[in-house]
Design a protein around this motif. Sequence first.
Motif, PDB file in Angstrom:
ATOM      1  N   ASP A 134       0.802  -1.211   0.000  1.00 10.45           N
ATOM      2  CA  ASP A 134       0.000   0.000   0.000  1.00 10.45           C
ATOM      3  C   ASP A 134       0.843   1.273   0.000  1.00 10.45           C
ATOM      4  OD1 ASP A 134      -2.424  -1.442   0.107  1.00 10.45           O
ATOM      5  OD2 ASP A 134      -2.185  -1.705   2.279  1.00 10.45           O
ATOM      6  N   ASN A 135       2.167   1.106  -0.123  1.00 12.72           N
ATOM      7  CA  ASN A 135       3.049   2.273  -0.074  1.00 12.72           C
ATOM      8  C   ASN A 135       4.170   2.130  -1.108  1.00 12.72           C
ATOM      9  OD1 ASN A 135       4.098   4.724   0.838  1.00 12.72           O
ATOM     10  ND2 ASN A 135       5.326   3.751   2.429  1.00 12.72           N
ATOM     11  N   LEU A 136       3.780   1.890  -2.360  1.00 11.68           N
ATOM     12  CA  LEU A 136       4.761   1.664  -3.419  1.00 11.68           C
ATOM     13  C   LEU A 136       5.176   2.949  -4.122  1.00 11.68           C
ATOM     14  CD1 LEU A 136       3.282  -1.572  -5.040  1.00 11.68           C
ATOM     15  CD2 LEU A 136       5.115  -1.392  -3.345  1.00 11.68           C
ATOM     16  N   ARG A 137       4.258   3.899  -4.229  1.00  9.52           N
ATOM     17  CA  ARG A 137       4.560   5.143  -4.930  1.00  9.52           C
ATOM     18  C   ARG A 137       3.465   6.156  -4.639  1.00  9.52           C
ATOM     19  NH1 ARG A 137       4.311   4.002 -11.260  1.00  9.52           N
ATOM     20  NH2 ARG A 137       4.445   6.259 -11.396  1.00  9.52           N
ATOM     21  N   PHE A 138       3.747   7.401  -5.016  1.00 12.36           N
ATOM     22  CA  PHE A 138       2.736   8.457  -4.958  1.00 12.36           C
ATOM     23  C   PHE A 138       2.943   9.316  -6.201  1.00 12.36           C
ATOM     24  CE2 PHE A 138       1.371  12.776  -3.789  1.00 12.36           C
ATOM     25  CZ  PHE A 138       0.038  12.505  -3.489  1.00 12.36           C
ATOM     26  N   GLY A 139       1.966   9.305  -7.107  1.00 14.51           N
ATOM     27  CA  GLY A 139       2.173   9.954  -8.387  1.00 14.51           C
ATOM     28  C   GLY A 139       3.359   9.306  -9.071  1.00 14.51           C
ATOM     29  N   ALA A 140       4.294  10.130  -9.548  1.00 15.99           N
ATOM     30  CA  ALA A 140       5.498   9.605 -10.192  1.00 15.99           C
ATOM     31  C   ALA A 140       6.576   9.213  -9.187  1.00 15.99           C
ATOM     32  CB  ALA A 140       6.067  10.650 -11.152  1.00 15.99           C
ATOM     33  N   LEU A 141       6.395   9.590  -7.921  1.00 17.58           N
ATOM     34  CA  LEU A 141       7.446   9.412  -6.916  1.00 17.58           C
ATOM     35  C   LEU A 141       7.493   7.973  -6.409  1.00 17.58           C
ATOM     36  CD1 LEU A 141       9.542  11.278  -5.530  1.00 17.58           C
ATOM     37  CD2 LEU A 141       7.886  11.576  -3.680  1.00 17.58           C
ATOM     38  N   LEU A 142       8.656   7.352  -6.569  1.00 20.64           N
ATOM     39  CA  LEU A 142       8.866   5.962  -6.155  1.00 20.64           C
ATOM     40  C   LEU A 142       9.647   5.844  -4.850  1.00 20.64           C
ATOM     41  CD1 LEU A 142      10.031   4.595  -9.623  1.00 20.64           C
ATOM     42  CD2 LEU A 142       7.725   4.453  -8.653  1.00 20.64           C
ATOM     43  N   ALA A 143      10.460   6.846  -4.540  1.00 19.48           N
ATOM     44  CA  ALA A 143      11.300   6.790  -3.337  1.00 19.48           C
ATOM     45  C   ALA A 143      11.619   8.203  -2.888  1.00 19.48           C
ATOM     46  CB  ALA A 143      12.602   6.031  -3.615  1.00 19.48           C
ATOM     47  N   CYS A 144      11.712   8.371  -1.582  1.00 19.39           N
ATOM     48  CA  CYS A 144      12.238   9.598  -0.979  1.00 19.39           C
ATOM     49  C   CYS A 144      13.070   9.128   0.213  1.00 19.39           C
ATOM     50  CB  CYS A 144      11.121  10.543  -0.560  1.00 19.39           C
ATOM     51  SG  CYS A 144      11.727  12.066   0.202  1.00 19.39           S
ATOM     52  N   ASN A 145      14.373   9.001  -0.006  1.00 15.62           N
ATOM     53  CA  ASN A 145      15.272   8.410   0.981  1.00 15.62           C
ATOM     54  C   ASN A 145      16.113   9.486   1.655  1.00 15.62           C
ATOM     55  OD1 ASN A 145      14.356   5.967  -0.073  1.00 15.62           O
ATOM     56  ND2 ASN A 145      16.122   5.724  -1.425  1.00 15.62           N
TER      57      ASN A 145
ATOM     58  N   GLU B  38      12.789  29.124  10.817  1.00 10.49           N
ATOM     59  CA  GLU B  38      13.505  28.975   9.549  1.00 10.49           C
ATOM     60  C   GLU B  38      13.187  27.581   8.994  1.00 10.49           C
ATOM     61  OE1 GLU B  38      15.404  31.145   7.975  1.00 10.49           O
ATOM     62  OE2 GLU B  38      15.479  32.732   9.490  1.00 10.49           O
ATOM     63  N   ALA B  39      12.804  27.510   7.730  1.00  8.19           N
ATOM     64  CA  ALA B  39      12.360  26.228   7.181  1.00  8.19           C
ATOM     65  C   ALA B  39      12.836  26.071   5.746  1.00  8.19           C
ATOM     66  CB  ALA B  39      10.841  26.115   7.237  1.00  8.19           C
ATOM     67  N   GLU B  40      13.018  24.812   5.360  1.00  7.40           N
ATOM     68  CA  GLU B  40      13.372  24.476   3.981  1.00  7.40           C
ATOM     69  C   GLU B  40      12.489  23.322   3.535  1.00  7.40           C
ATOM     70  OE1 GLU B  40      17.566  24.535   2.211  1.00  7.40           O
ATOM     71  OE2 GLU B  40      17.237  22.399   2.602  1.00  7.40           O
ATOM     72  N   LEU B  41      11.849  23.486   2.388  1.00  6.67           N
ATOM     73  CA  LEU B  41      10.909  22.493   1.864  1.00  6.67           C
ATOM     74  C   LEU B  41      11.313  22.065   0.464  1.00  6.67           C
ATOM     75  CD1 LEU B  41       7.501  24.291   2.631  1.00  6.67           C
ATOM     76  CD2 LEU B  41       8.772  22.766   4.137  1.00  6.67           C
ATOM     77  N   LEU B  42      11.089  20.784   0.172  1.00  7.40           N
ATOM     78  CA  LEU B  42      11.147  20.279  -1.196  1.00  7.40           C
ATOM     79  C   LEU B  42       9.714  19.896  -1.580  1.00  7.40           C
ATOM     80  CD1 LEU B  42      14.272  17.934  -0.978  1.00  7.40           C
ATOM     81  CD2 LEU B  42      14.190  20.299  -1.796  1.00  7.40           C
ATOM     82  N   VAL B  43       9.217  20.475  -2.656  1.00  6.70           N
ATOM     83  CA  VAL B  43       7.829  20.267  -3.062  1.00  6.70           C
ATOM     84  C   VAL B  43       7.817  19.712  -4.485  1.00  6.70           C
ATOM     85  CG1 VAL B  43       5.572  21.329  -3.420  1.00  6.70           C
ATOM     86  CG2 VAL B  43       7.086  22.201  -1.610  1.00  6.70           C
ATOM     87  N   TRP B  44       7.266  18.516  -4.634  1.00  5.67           N
ATOM     88  CA  TRP B  44       7.103  17.924  -5.963  1.00  5.67           C
ATOM     89  C   TRP B  44       5.682  18.152  -6.458  1.00  5.67           C
ATOM     90  CZ3 TRP B  44      10.610  16.522  -9.295  1.00  5.67           C
ATOM     91  CH2 TRP B  44      11.872  16.097  -8.847  1.00  5.67           C
ATOM     92  N   GLU B  45       5.579  18.776  -7.607  1.00  7.23           N
ATOM     93  CA  GLU B  45       4.305  18.972  -8.302  1.00  7.23           C
ATOM     94  C   GLU B  45       4.271  17.961  -9.452  1.00  7.23           C
ATOM     95  OE1 GLU B  45       2.373  22.355 -11.275  1.00  7.23           O
ATOM     96  OE2 GLU B  45       4.216  22.776 -10.150  1.00  7.23           O
ATOM     97  N   MET B  46       3.285  17.059  -9.436  1.00  8.35           N
ATOM     98  CA  MET B  46       3.267  15.973 -10.412  1.00  8.35           C
ATOM     99  C   MET B  46       1.917  15.899 -11.107  1.00  8.35           C
ATOM    100  SD  MET B  46       5.268  13.137  -8.068  1.00  8.35           S
ATOM    101  CE  MET B  46       4.393  13.609  -6.570  1.00  8.35           C
ATOM    102  N   ALA B  47       1.984  15.632 -12.401  1.00  5.40           N
ATOM    103  CA  ALA B  47       0.763  15.496 -13.189  1.00  5.40           C
ATOM    104  C   ALA B  47       0.088  14.159 -12.914  1.00  5.40           C
ATOM    105  CB  ALA B  47       1.101  15.621 -14.674  1.00  5.40           C
ATOM    106  N   GLY B  48      -1.187  14.080 -13.236  1.00  3.91           N
ATOM    107  CA  GLY B  48      -1.898  12.811 -13.103  1.00  3.91           C
ATOM    108  C   GLY B  48      -1.433  11.825 -14.165  1.00  3.91           C
ATOM    109  N   ARG B  49      -1.662  10.535 -13.884  1.00  5.11           N
ATOM    110  CA  ARG B  49      -1.229   9.483 -14.815  1.00  5.11           C
ATOM    111  C   ARG B  49      -2.406   8.562 -15.110  1.00  5.11           C
ATOM    112  NH1 ARG B  49       5.018   7.974 -14.589  1.00  5.11           N
ATOM    113  NH2 ARG B  49       5.818  10.033 -14.161  1.00  5.11           N
TER     114      ARG B  49
END
Length: 218
Positions: free
Chosen positions: A34-45, A207-218
Amino acid sequence: MDVRRADERYPGGDPATGIASRHAFSFGPHYDPDNLRFGALLACNEEHLAPGTGFDEHPHSHTEIVTWVVEGELTHRDSTGHETLVRPGDVQRLSSAGGVRHVERNDAAVPLTFVQMWLAPLDPGGDPSYEIVRGIADSTPYALPQAGAMLHVRRLTPGERTAVPDGAYLYVHVVRGGVRLAGAELAPGDAARITDAEGVDAVALGEAELLVWEMAGR
């Protein structure tokens, strides 16, 4: 919005040899259907390498690999002839395409922490390619058309508010500091997975730093 906390990540690596990993998605022996991917994202290590340690040469294929150094300095070498030092603020991309091998090491005298994200390409195969953007500016998007995705880096001052992109899939990873995102408080290592994002904003709790992925639908 689905919030995943830092302490929910799967542990990995080999801490006895100075390599400690924390995986946001199924990875290696940690399999969760149930946790293989989200959108195009396969890993965030999240990778933590002690001085003099690293990942020996290993293969990748049909994956877009994007690396963000948090602290320290990453030595990258690959089978297409690229040898690079990746430092905080740099965005590194390796398109493994039909197949590539690479080495990732901490050859410095201080600990190394980096976040590595894997995305599925829209079209598998092809020739490997490599790019590094030095010192990407805040709010400058980094396009990854091979995966139908865009990376946004945000560095926020205390109390600063920022809109996050609308999109079919939005993945927000907190690198440092804390934010309030759509009413939920996120700390370092926490992430939010948002589907059909619209009108969402984030407020820095320090103070904060963010990485934000914007992904299209598939």
